[in-house]
Design a protein around this motif. Structure first.
Motif, mmCIF file in Angstrom:
data_model
loop_
_atom_site.group_PDB
_atom_site.id
_atom_site.type_symbol
_atom_site.label_atom_id
_atom_site.label_comp_id
_atom_site.label_asym_id
_atom_site.label_seq_id
_atom_site.Cartn_x
_atom_site.Cartn_y
_atom_site.Cartn_z
ATOM 1 N N GLU A 181 0.834 -1.212 0.000
ATOM 2 C CA GLU A 181 0.000 0.000 0.000
ATOM 3 C C GLU A 181 0.860 1.249 0.000
ATOM 4 O OE1 GLU A 181 -2.692 -0.298 3.302
ATOM 5 O OE2 GLU A 181 -3.730 -2.025 2.426
ATOM 6 N N THR A 182 1.940 1.242 0.775
ATOM 7 C CA THR A 182 2.847 2.385 0.823
ATOM 8 C C THR A 182 3.480 2.619 -0.546
ATOM 9 O OG1 THR A 182 3.322 1.995 3.157
ATOM 10 C CG2 THR A 182 4.922 3.307 1.930
ATOM 11 N N LEU A 183 3.946 1.552 -1.178
ATOM 12 C CA LEU A 183 4.547 1.687 -2.512
ATOM 13 C C LEU A 183 3.535 2.184 -3.534
ATOM 14 C CD1 LEU A 183 6.789 -1.503 -2.643
ATOM 15 C CD2 LEU A 183 7.552 0.877 -2.546
ATOM 16 N N GLU A 184 2.297 1.678 -3.454
ATOM 17 C CA GLU A 184 1.262 2.125 -4.385
ATOM 18 C C GLU A 184 0.964 3.611 -4.203
ATOM 19 O OE1 GLU A 184 -1.955 -0.598 -3.678
ATOM 20 O OE2 GLU A 184 -1.072 -2.142 -4.966
ATOM 21 N N ARG A 185 0.919 4.073 -2.942
ATOM 22 C CA ARG A 185 0.689 5.504 -2.688
ATOM 23 C C ARG A 185 1.836 6.339 -3.249
ATOM 24 N NH1 ARG A 185 -1.146 3.723 2.288
ATOM 25 N NH2 ARG A 185 0.828 4.240 3.287
ATOM 26 N N LYS A 186 3.065 5.864 -3.037
ATOM 27 C CA LYS A 186 4.226 6.606 -3.546
ATOM 28 C C LYS A 186 4.217 6.646 -5.073
ATOM 29 C CE LYS A 186 7.355 5.908 0.326
ATOM 30 N NZ LYS A 186 8.579 5.261 0.808
ATOM 31 N N MET A 187 3.884 5.516 -5.694
ATOM 32 C CA MET A 187 3.837 5.490 -7.165
ATOM 33 C C MET A 187 2.761 6.428 -7.687
ATOM 34 S SD MET A 187 4.565 1.418 -7.852
ATOM 35 C CE MET A 187 3.574 1.400 -9.292
ATOM 36 N N GLU A 188 1.621 6.468 -7.020
ATOM 37 C CA GLU A 188 0.543 7.373 -7.432
ATOM 38 C C GLU A 188 0.993 8.824 -7.287
ATOM 39 O OE1 GLU A 188 -2.996 8.894 -8.840
ATOM 40 O OE2 GLU A 188 -2.145 6.893 -9.017
ATOM 41 N N GLU A 189 1.724 9.135 -6.213
ATOM 42 C CA GLU A 189 2.227 10.490 -6.032
ATOM 43 C C GLU A 189 3.215 10.850 -7.148
ATOM 44 O OE1 GLU A 189 5.109 12.957 -3.044
ATOM 45 O OE2 GLU A 189 3.563 11.700 -2.114
ATOM 46 N N VAL A 190 4.105 9.928 -7.497
ATOM 47 C CA VAL A 190 5.070 10.180 -8.565
ATOM 48 C C VAL A 190 4.336 10.450 -9.879
ATOM 49 C CG1 VAL A 190 6.852 9.073 -9.992
ATOM 50 C CG2 VAL A 190 6.989 8.949 -7.500
ATOM 51 N N ARG A 191 3.294 9.663 -10.159
ATOM 52 C CA ARG A 191 2.517 9.872 -11.396
ATOM 53 C C ARG A 191 1.829 11.233 -11.401
ATOM 54 N NH1 ARG A 191 1.653 4.177 -11.039
ATOM 55 N NH2 ARG A 191 -0.197 4.387 -9.746
ATOM 56 N N LEU A 192 1.233 11.625 -10.256
ATOM 57 C CA LEU A 192 0.559 12.931 -10.174
ATOM 58 C C LEU A 192 1.553 14.073 -10.366
ATOM 59 C CD1 LEU A 192 -1.907 12.431 -7.188
ATOM 60 C CD2 LEU A 192 -2.521 12.986 -9.536
ATOM 61 N N VAL A 193 2.691 13.986 -9.683
ATOM 62 C CA VAL A 193 3.704 15.043 -9.796
ATOM 63 C C VAL A 193 4.225 15.115 -11.226
ATOM 64 C CG1 VAL A 193 6.020 15.764 -9.039
ATOM 65 C CG2 VAL A 193 4.315 15.026 -7.351
ATOM 66 N N SER A 194 4.416 13.978 -11.843
ATOM 67 C CA SER A 194 4.882 13.947 -13.225
ATOM 68 C C SER A 194 3.863 14.604 -14.160
ATOM 69 C CB SER A 194 5.152 12.506 -13.646
ATOM 70 O OG SER A 194 5.644 12.471 -14.951
ATOM 71 N N ARG A 195 2.590 14.269 -13.981
ATOM 72 C CA ARG A 195 1.552 14.893 -14.820
ATOM 73 C C ARG A 195 1.499 16.403 -14.582
ATOM 74 N NH1 ARG A 195 -3.283 11.658 -13.084
ATOM 75 N NH2 ARG A 195 -4.438 13.472 -13.807
ATOM 76 N N ALA A 196 1.655 16.817 -13.320
ATOM 77 C CA ALA A 196 1.648 18.250 -13.009
ATOM 78 C C ALA A 196 2.841 18.954 -13.663
ATOM 79 C CB ALA A 196 1.661 18.460 -11.498
ATOM 80 N N LYS A 197 3.988 18.276 -13.667
ATOM 81 C CA LYS A 197 5.166 18.859 -14.328
ATOM 82 C C LYS A 197 4.886 19.099 -15.806
ATOM 83 C CE LYS A 197 8.404 15.964 -12.644
ATOM 84 N NZ LYS A 197 9.731 15.358 -12.529
ATOM 85 N N TRP A 198 4.253 18.136 -16.472
ATOM 86 C CA TRP A 198 3.972 18.284 -17.893
ATOM 87 C C TRP A 198 2.974 19.406 -18.149
ATOM 88 C CZ3 TRP A 198 7.447 16.958 -21.020
ATOM 89 C CH2 TRP A 198 8.272 15.882 -20.727
ATOM 90 N N VAL A 199 2.060 19.607 -17.214
ATOM 91 C CA VAL A 199 1.129 20.749 -17.334
ATOM 92 C C VAL A 199 1.912 22.049 -17.242
ATOM 93 C CG1 VAL A 199 -0.741 21.996 -16.153
ATOM 94 C CG2 VAL A 199 -0.928 19.523 -16.524
ATOM 95 N N LEU A 200 2.833 22.148 -16.284
ATOM 96 C CA LEU A 200 3.646 23.359 -16.146
ATOM 97 C C LEU A 200 4.520 23.583 -17.378
ATOM 98 C CD1 LEU A 200 4.762 23.039 -12.396
ATOM 99 C CD2 LEU A 200 3.038 24.598 -13.348
ATOM 100 N N ILE A 201 5.069 22.508 -17.900
ATOM 101 C CA ILE A 201 5.904 22.608 -19.106
ATOM 102 C C ILE A 201 5.076 23.153 -20.269
ATOM 103 C CG2 ILE A 201 7.110 21.227 -20.854
ATOM 104 C CD1 ILE A 201 8.061 19.423 -18.470
ATOM 105 N N ALA A 202 3.867 22.617 -20.425
ATOM 106 C CA ALA A 202 3.008 23.048 -21.537
ATOM 107 C C ALA A 202 2.484 24.469 -21.325
ATOM 108 C CB ALA A 202 1.837 22.074 -21.691
#
Length: 194
Positions: A138-159
């Motif tokens: 569960e901890t790893l899944e939460r961390k992976m979800e956070e990494v995915r969200l931050v990554s998507r947010a980065k791409w929004v900022l880039i665009a």
């Protein structure tokens, strides 16, 4: 120095049609470790009970009036419950090999109180191990979800702001730190603004 054991109380579902077996087993289950101990007399009743409530341990006294008990053990072998199947001594070899492949403990009847207690302790130990693995997953899944969200947010900022990936990363880290929120929370805000 030994670490103190964590206080554990295990919820038990005992599936058995034999009142004599139920009574002798209940005497081996101190309430300080096993509570509640719910008893049902058939596979059908056990399946209904398992849909209604969560249990840590499933103890099956085979055969049952409506089935042998192996199907029930198979059906819940993928769950996080510890499962112990009691079978007649002459059936033990064949049944235990099949059950072992599914992670189900099998014990031949009649069994001494000492053997039953050993099996219950093994079951509790494996249940604790499963519980720790679940928490880690569960901890790893939460961390992976956070990494995915931050990554998507980065791409929004880039665009949106023509930032480089490194600039977007630093922006998210700094904003989260300055505002005393997690990177996940900031990423969710950024994504909601799109």
């Amino acid at each position: 120095m030994a670490l103190p054991l964590r206080e554990c109380v295990y919820r038990v579902l005992l599936v058995s049609a034999s009142e004599k077996f139920n009574q002798s087993l209940r005497e081996l289950l101190p309430e300080s470790l096993f509570s509640p101990v719910v008893t049902v007399g058939s596979e059908g009743a056990a399946r209904r009970m398992l849909l209604e409530r969560r249990f840590d341990l499933l103890l099956i006294n085979a055969p049952l009036p409506d089935a042998f008990g192996m199907r029930l053990a198979h059906a819940f072998a993928e769950s996080d419950m510890g499962i112990l199947l009691f079978v007649k001594g002459e059936q033990y070899d064949g049944v235990s090999l099949e059950m072992m492949r599914n992670g189900v403990l099998t014990l031949a009847k009649p069994a001494s109180p000492h053997a039953v207690m050993q099996a219950l302790r093994l079951l509790c130990a494996s249940r604790e191990r499963l519980h720790r693995l679940e928490q880690r997953t569960e901890t790893l899944e939460r961390k992976m979800e956070e990494v995915r969200l931050v990554s998507r947010a980065k791409w929004v900022l880039i665009a949106r702001y023509a930032m480089t990936e490194e600039e977007a990363h630093r922006y998210i880290e700094k904003q989260a730190m300055d505002r005393c929120i997690t990177k996940r929370e900031l990423a969710e805000e950024i994504l909601e603004g799109t």
